[in-house]
Write an enzyme that holds these catalytic residues in place. Structure first.
Site, PDB file in Angstrom:
ATOM      1  N   CYS A 112       8.742   2.631   3.290  1.00 39.41           N
ATOM      2  CA  CYS A 112       8.361   3.275   4.529  1.00 39.41           C
ATOM      3  C   CYS A 112       9.584   3.943   5.156  1.00 39.41           C
ATOM      4  O   CYS A 112      10.648   3.343   5.253  1.00 39.41           O
ATOM      5  CB  CYS A 112       7.765   2.255   5.496  1.00 39.41           C
TER       6      CYS A 112
ATOM      7  N   SER B 132       0.803  -1.226   0.000  1.00 40.35           N
ATOM      8  CA  SER B 132       0.000   0.000   0.000  1.00 40.35           C
ATOM      9  C   SER B 132       0.830   1.267   0.000  1.00 40.35           C
ATOM     10  O   SER B 132       0.454   2.254  -0.605  1.00 40.35           O
ATOM     11  CB  SER B 132      -0.914   0.020   1.238  1.00 40.35           C
ATOM     12  N   CYS B 133       1.979   1.254   0.682  1.00 38.68           N
ATOM     13  CA  CYS B 133       2.645   2.536   0.892  1.00 38.68           C
ATOM     14  C   CYS B 133       4.011   2.638   0.265  1.00 38.68           C
ATOM     15  O   CYS B 133       4.648   3.679   0.358  1.00 38.68           O
ATOM     16  CB  CYS B 133       2.772   2.828   2.390  1.00 38.68           C
ATOM     17  N   GLY B 134       4.525   1.601  -0.351  1.00 40.85           N
ATOM     18  CA  GLY B 134       5.856   1.712  -0.917  1.00 40.85           C
ATOM     19  C   GLY B 134       6.907   1.735   0.166  1.00 40.85           C
ATOM     20  O   GLY B 134       6.761   1.116   1.206  1.00 40.85           O
TER      21      GLY B 134
END
Length: 286
Positions: free
Chosen positions: A118, A114-116
């Protein structure tokens, strides 16, 4: 579809009536990327195009820029008790003379679908590693009308999404609106890496005369990947983050968000769009 999808039994409720059916789900599995045998990153992805994903990730990280920089990419044995191959671990061998990045415990990164990346370091990392400054590229000029038709073209080409409804897509378009390539994945950043990795392996970098369209939002990671691949235009059907806008403004990337029909917001790089000559009115901030 092989490992791209899975079939699972579900209980379906419609207007109080219950039934059972078999549903098609998009597969999500971890992929460990190793560099010269040393762990570099782990991402949750949809299996498929794993070598392109690894290559694109290395482009985004500034490690490689040419197909010749990569000597080999192979699957290696997984962490099963009998040592069998899970096809969830790839090892990239760089060509002789290509410097290895600093791979330390602090450098190893974990990504999610979802976020690539981190905890990614800020704009300085892109400044120091971008090989193809976008502001210096031959100017690509497009119309808002052309941008408006791209989401429908992207959606029409999403084969796995039609079966699962659970995949993000990244599409690479020509300035004339031709779909050049499309990748799907549970993570939009993975889909972009697969696009860039395929371009690297085909000797097509930098992607100076292309438009990158992504489903969902435009995060800093996606803007970073566009800049690192030399892509001048990034469009998203949803909102960008503040850091993505900051990176776009600093690097000369054209960033378009909320691309829905004839409506869109241009957050940076509006010089690449043929815009109406009438004076723009300032609306109240929201």
């Amino acid at each position: 579809m092989g490992r791209v999808t899975e079939r699972r039994r579900v209980v379906r409720i419609r207007d109080g009536a219950l039934s059972t059916r078999t549903d098609t789900l998009v597969a999500e599995e971890p992929l460990e990327i190793r560099l010269g045998g040393k762990p570099l990153a782990i991402t949750m992805r949809t299996p498929g195009d794993d070598f392109a994903l690894a290559a694109g990730f290395l482009v985004s990280e500034g490690v490689v820029s040419r197909a010749e920089d990569v000597a080999n990419i192979v699957y290696c044995a997984g962490a099963t008790q009998n040592g069998s191959n899970t096809y969830n671990v790839v090892d990239v061998q760089l060509a002789p003379g290509v410097p290895l990045p600093d791979i330390t415990l602090e450098r190893n990164v974990y990504t999610t679908s979802s976020c690539g990346l981190c905890g990614k370091a800020s704009l300085d990392a892109v400044r120091t590693t971008a090989r193809w400054p976008i502001a210096d590229t031959p100017q690509v000029r497009i119309t808002p009308e052309l941008l408006a038709i791209l989401p429908d073209r992207l959606r029409a080409a999403q084969r796995v999404f039609d079966r699962t409804g659970g995949l993000h897509a990244a599409g690479l378009f020509s300035p004339e609106g031709e779909l050049l390539d499309l990748r799907e994945d549970v993570g939009r950043h993975n889909a972009v890496d697969k696009l860039i990795g395929r371009a690297l392996r085909n000797g097509e970098l930098p992607l100076h005369r292309t438009i990158l369209l992504v489903s969902g939002r435009a995060s800093f990671e996606l803007a970073q990947k566009a800049v690192m691949a030399g892509i001048p235009v990034l469009a998203a059907v949803s909102a960008p983050s503040s850091l993505a806008v900051g990176l776009a403004a600093e690097t000369g990337l054209t960033l378009v968000g909320f691309l829905r029909g004839s409506s869109m917001n241009v957050y940076a790089g509006e010089q690449r769009l043929y815009l109406p000559t009438a004076a723009m009115a300032d609306e109240p901030a929201r």
